[in-house]
Design an enzyme around this catalytic site. Structure first.
Site, PDB file in Angstrom:
ATOM      1  NE  ARG A 280      20.793 -96.293 -28.958  1.00 27.88           N
ATOM      2  CZ  ARG A 280      19.905 -95.755 -28.140  1.00 27.88           C
ATOM      3  NH1 ARG A 280      20.371 -95.141 -27.133  1.00 27.88           N
ATOM      4  NH2 ARG A 280      18.772 -95.033 -28.537  1.00 27.88           N
TER       5      ARG A 280
ATOM      6  CE  LYS B 163      15.377 -94.598 -29.942  1.00 29.24           C
ATOM      7  NZ  LYS B 163      15.078 -93.333 -29.323  1.00 29.24           N
TER       8      LYS B 163
ATOM      9  CE1 TYR C 218      16.545 -95.000 -22.005  1.00 30.60           C
ATOM     10  CE2 TYR C 218      17.549 -95.962 -23.663  1.00 30.60           C
ATOM     11  CZ  TYR C 218      17.716 -95.389 -22.560  1.00 30.60           C
ATOM     12  OH  TYR C 218      19.012 -94.930 -21.786  1.00 30.60           O
TER      13      TYR C 218
ATOM     14  CG  HIS D 111      10.923 -92.232 -24.102  1.00 30.27           C
ATOM     15  ND1 HIS D 111      11.316 -91.270 -23.044  1.00 30.27           N
ATOM     16  CD2 HIS D 111      11.944 -92.780 -24.488  1.00 30.27           C
ATOM     17  CE1 HIS D 111      12.399 -91.381 -22.966  1.00 30.27           C
ATOM     18  NE2 HIS D 111      13.052 -92.090 -23.535  1.00 30.27           N
TER      19      HIS D 111
ATOM     20  CD  GLU E 227      10.952 -94.351 -20.602  1.00 31.72           C
ATOM     21  OE1 GLU E 227      11.814 -95.388 -21.045  1.00 31.72           O
ATOM     22  OE2 GLU E 227       9.863 -94.515 -20.894  1.00 31.72           O
TER      23      GLU E 227
ATOM     24  CG  ASP F  84      16.085 -84.553 -25.603  1.00 30.41           C
ATOM     25  OD1 ASP F  84      16.226 -83.635 -25.237  1.00 30.41           O
ATOM     26  OD2 ASP F  84      16.035 -85.672 -24.847  1.00 30.41           O
TER      27      ASP F  84
HETATM   28  P1  NAD Z   1      19.750 -82.881 -15.571  1.00 30.07           P
HETATM   29  O1  NAD Z   1      18.699 -82.478 -14.796  1.00 30.07           O
HETATM   30  O2  NAD Z   1      21.062 -83.579 -15.122  1.00 30.07           O
HETATM   31  O3  NAD Z   1      20.413 -81.261 -16.029  1.00 30.07           O
HETATM   32  C1  NAD Z   1      19.806 -80.153 -16.199  1.00 30.07           C
HETATM   33  C2  NAD Z   1      20.429 -78.894 -15.581  1.00 30.07           C
HETATM   34  O4  NAD Z   1      19.784 -77.737 -16.187  1.00 30.07           O
HETATM   35  C3  NAD Z   1      20.100 -78.835 -13.969  1.00 30.07           C
HETATM   36  O5  NAD Z   1      21.509 -78.783 -13.025  1.00 30.07           O
HETATM   37  C4  NAD Z   1      19.299 -77.573 -13.837  1.00 30.07           C
HETATM   38  O6  NAD Z   1      19.568 -76.997 -12.539  1.00 30.07           O
HETATM   39  C5  NAD Z   1      19.769 -76.774 -14.928  1.00 30.07           C
HETATM   40  N1  NAD Z   1      18.659 -75.719 -15.172  1.00 30.07           N
HETATM   41  C6  NAD Z   1      17.253 -75.859 -15.450  1.00 30.07           C
HETATM   42  N2  NAD Z   1      16.665 -74.713 -15.845  1.00 30.07           N
HETATM   43  C7  NAD Z   1      17.820 -73.524 -15.990  1.00 30.07           C
HETATM   44  C8  NAD Z   1      17.803 -72.492 -16.325  1.00 30.07           C
HETATM   45  N3  NAD Z   1      16.916 -71.570 -16.465  1.00 30.07           N
HETATM   46  N4  NAD Z   1      19.328 -71.657 -16.517  1.00 30.07           N
HETATM   47  C9  NAD Z   1      20.695 -72.514 -16.096  1.00 30.07           C
HETATM   48  N5  NAD Z   1      20.452 -73.995 -15.831  1.00 30.07           N
HETATM   49  C10 NAD Z   1      19.106 -74.482 -15.579  1.00 30.07           C
HETATM   50  O7  NAD Z   1      19.845 -83.215 -17.357  1.00 30.07           O
HETATM   51  P2  NAD Z   1      20.597 -83.823 -18.345  1.00 30.07           P
HETATM   52  O8  NAD Z   1      20.540 -85.324 -18.036  1.00 30.07           O
HETATM   53  O9  NAD Z   1      21.907 -83.090 -18.250  1.00 30.07           O
HETATM   54  O10 NAD Z   1      19.717 -83.199 -19.582  1.00 30.07           O
HETATM   55  C11 NAD Z   1      20.043 -82.063 -20.226  1.00 30.07           C
HETATM   56  C12 NAD Z   1      19.064 -82.140 -21.217  1.00 30.07           C
HETATM   57  O11 NAD Z   1      19.721 -82.909 -22.460  1.00 30.07           O
HETATM   58  C13 NAD Z   1      17.689 -82.851 -21.346  1.00 30.07           C
HETATM   59  O12 NAD Z   1      16.822 -81.811 -22.060  1.00 30.07           O
HETATM   60  C14 NAD Z   1      17.861 -83.845 -21.976  1.00 30.07           C
HETATM   61  O13 NAD Z   1      16.598 -84.502 -22.383  1.00 30.07           O
HETATM   62  C15 NAD Z   1      18.703 -83.592 -22.891  1.00 30.07           C
HETATM   63  N6  NAD Z   1      19.455 -84.698 -23.839  1.00 30.07           N
HETATM   64  C16 NAD Z   1      19.389 -84.845 -25.062  1.00 30.07           C
HETATM   65  C17 NAD Z   1      20.082 -85.773 -25.883  1.00 30.07           C
HETATM   66  C18 NAD Z   1      20.307 -85.489 -27.405  1.00 30.07           C
HETATM   67  O14 NAD Z   1      20.776 -86.471 -28.090  1.00 30.07           O
HETATM   68  N7  NAD Z   1      20.021 -84.673 -27.778  1.00 30.07           N
HETATM   69  C19 NAD Z   1      20.743 -86.855 -25.116  1.00 30.07           C
HETATM   70  C20 NAD Z   1      20.712 -87.116 -23.748  1.00 30.07           C
HETATM   71  C21 NAD Z   1      19.964 -85.800 -23.040  1.00 30.07           C
END
Ligand code: NAD
Length: 363
Positions: A15, A75, A94, A96, A118, A270
């Site tokens: 990026r 980054k 970003y 972190h 972030e 993550d």
């Molecule tokens: P968000 O806060 O918008 O949504 C999270 C949801 O999880 C909320 O609606 C919450 O109520 C729900 N939740 C929490 N505990 C729960 C449970 N026990 N049962 C059911 N639902 C539950 O967060 P987001 O932006 O959607 O991010 C979700 C995850 O994805 C985060 O961990 C984020 O870091 C990760 N992420 C990973 C990547 C990647 O490349 N792997 C990229 C972006 C985000």
């Protein structure tokens, strides 16, 4: 203001801080932009594209860091980049910092003004500069899961949407936030049978209002989780508990009891992942199999689609970047509490409480 865009140097980071489209906006606001040569090749933009947008091309990062008043990146600055930062220089990227004491110390020592994407907030309590990457990861999760469902990749050999006369795959999304909502959008678009579980009823109401009867919404309890995961052909893990490690919602025993060839996509990897059997993977080798269940656990999913990710990120960062450049950081931060929330380091001090607490700095 002179804005500098160095080429990203972190391993496999394609990026770039500003697209040519964003450069044109800065130039139209009366600013000068300096872009390191080949900074945009990873998103398919060459130096000519940047020159056409009004940028000057710098031969190397040293030149960019030496001259620019504001550095715009993606980054966190790597050690060699941190050495080039100077007192009063503005860094917008970003960061972190909480798990990164070396970087924090270097930024404090540099005297630079560091605004982290972030931690910028919005009026709905969201994180607008993190959301675009969650949108990308959510949409990608279904694409990656569909690929993994193919027989050649260890999957059940199913098409997500089936065909007329043949049942579609059952997709279960755990967590209906930004990632979950985007996964649902893609899975329904491919005509899968989609169920979402969340423990926040307001989230479930919002999703019902958006997607209507096509989406099944379920309040997340142990019993509901177990039942739906065992019936699923694909499960997308998209939970987040702010500031904490992801809860392990699916145990190793549950994975063992899933249908052979079913697929787990752990987007929450993550934050440690929400399946007991998850460990982080890379785009070079994204999946592995445990008890006949395919696991896709790439920790940096948006990195696979740097062009989409860069444009999505720029759509979110541009207004804040323009405010910083137009007004100067002091006025821009005073005028906007949400941008001020992004300030992590200034004048040799850590100004973000969670980072200061975690790393033992005065706040
Ligand atoms: P968000 O806060 O918008 O949504 C999270 C949801 O999880 C909320 O609606 C919450 O109520 C729900 N939740 C929490 N505990 C729960 C449970 N026990 N049962 C059911 N639902 C539950 O967060 P987001 O932006 O959607 O991010 C979700 C995850 O994805 C985060 O961990 C984020 O870091 C990760 N992420 C990973 C990547 C990647 O490349 N792997 C990229 C972006 C985000």
């Amino acid at each position: 203001m002179l804005i500098g865009v160095p080429k990203e140097i972190k391993n496999h980071e394609y990026r770039v801080g500003l697209t040519p489209t964003s450069v044109r906006e800065f130039v139209a606001h009366g600013h000068a932009v300096m872009v390191e040569t080949n900074a945009g090749v990873g998103i398919g933009c060459n130096d000519e594209d940047y020159v056409a947008a009004g940028a000057a091309i710098a031969a190397d990062a040293k030149d960019v860091f030496a001259k620019a008043e504001m550095i715009v990146k993606v980054k966190e600055p790597q050690a060699v980049e941190r050495k080039m930062l100077r007192e009063g220089q503005l860094l917008f990227t970003y960061l972190h910092l909480a798990p990164d004491p070396d970087q924090t110390r270097d930024l404090v020592d540099s005297g630079a003004v560091c605004v982290a994407y972030e931690t910028v907030t919005d009026s709905h309590g969201g994180l607008p500069l993190l959301a675009p990457m969650s949108q990308v990861a959510g949409r990608m999760s279904v694409q990656a899961g569909a690929h993994s469902l193919e027989r050649a990749h260890g999957g059940r050999g199913m098409l997500l949407g089936g065909v007329p006369g043949v049942e579609p795959a059952k997709v279960v999304v755990i967590g209906g936030g930004v990632v979950g909502e985007n996964a649902i959008y893609m899975a329904l678009g491919q005509a899968a049978d989609v169920t979402v579980l969340d423990r926040n009823v307001n989230v479930l109401s919002h999703l019902t209002n958006r997607f209507g009867a096509a989406l099944k919404t379920v309040y997340s309890t142990r019993e509901a989780l177990e039942r739906h995961v065992l019936e699923a052909d694909m499960v997308v893990g998209a939970v987040l508990v702010a500031g904490a490690e992801a809860p392990k919602l699916v145990s190793a025993e549950m994975v063992k009891a899933m249908k052979p060839g079913s697929v787990l996509v752990d987007v929450a990897i993550d934050q440690g992942g929400c399946f007991a059997t998850s460990h982080a993977t890379t785009h070079a080798d994204p999946t592995y199999i445990v008890d006949d269940v395919v696991h896709y656990c790439v920790a940096n999913m948006p990195g696979a689609v740097p062009r989409t990710s860069t444009y999505a990120l720029n759509n979110a960062t541009l207004p804040f970047g323009l405010a910083l450049a137009d007004k100067g950081y002091a006025q821009a931060l005073l005028d906007d509490a949400h941008l001020l929330a992004g300030l992590n380091v200034i004048g040799g001090k850590v100004t973000y409480k969670a980072v200061a607490d975690d790393l033992g700095y005065d706040y």
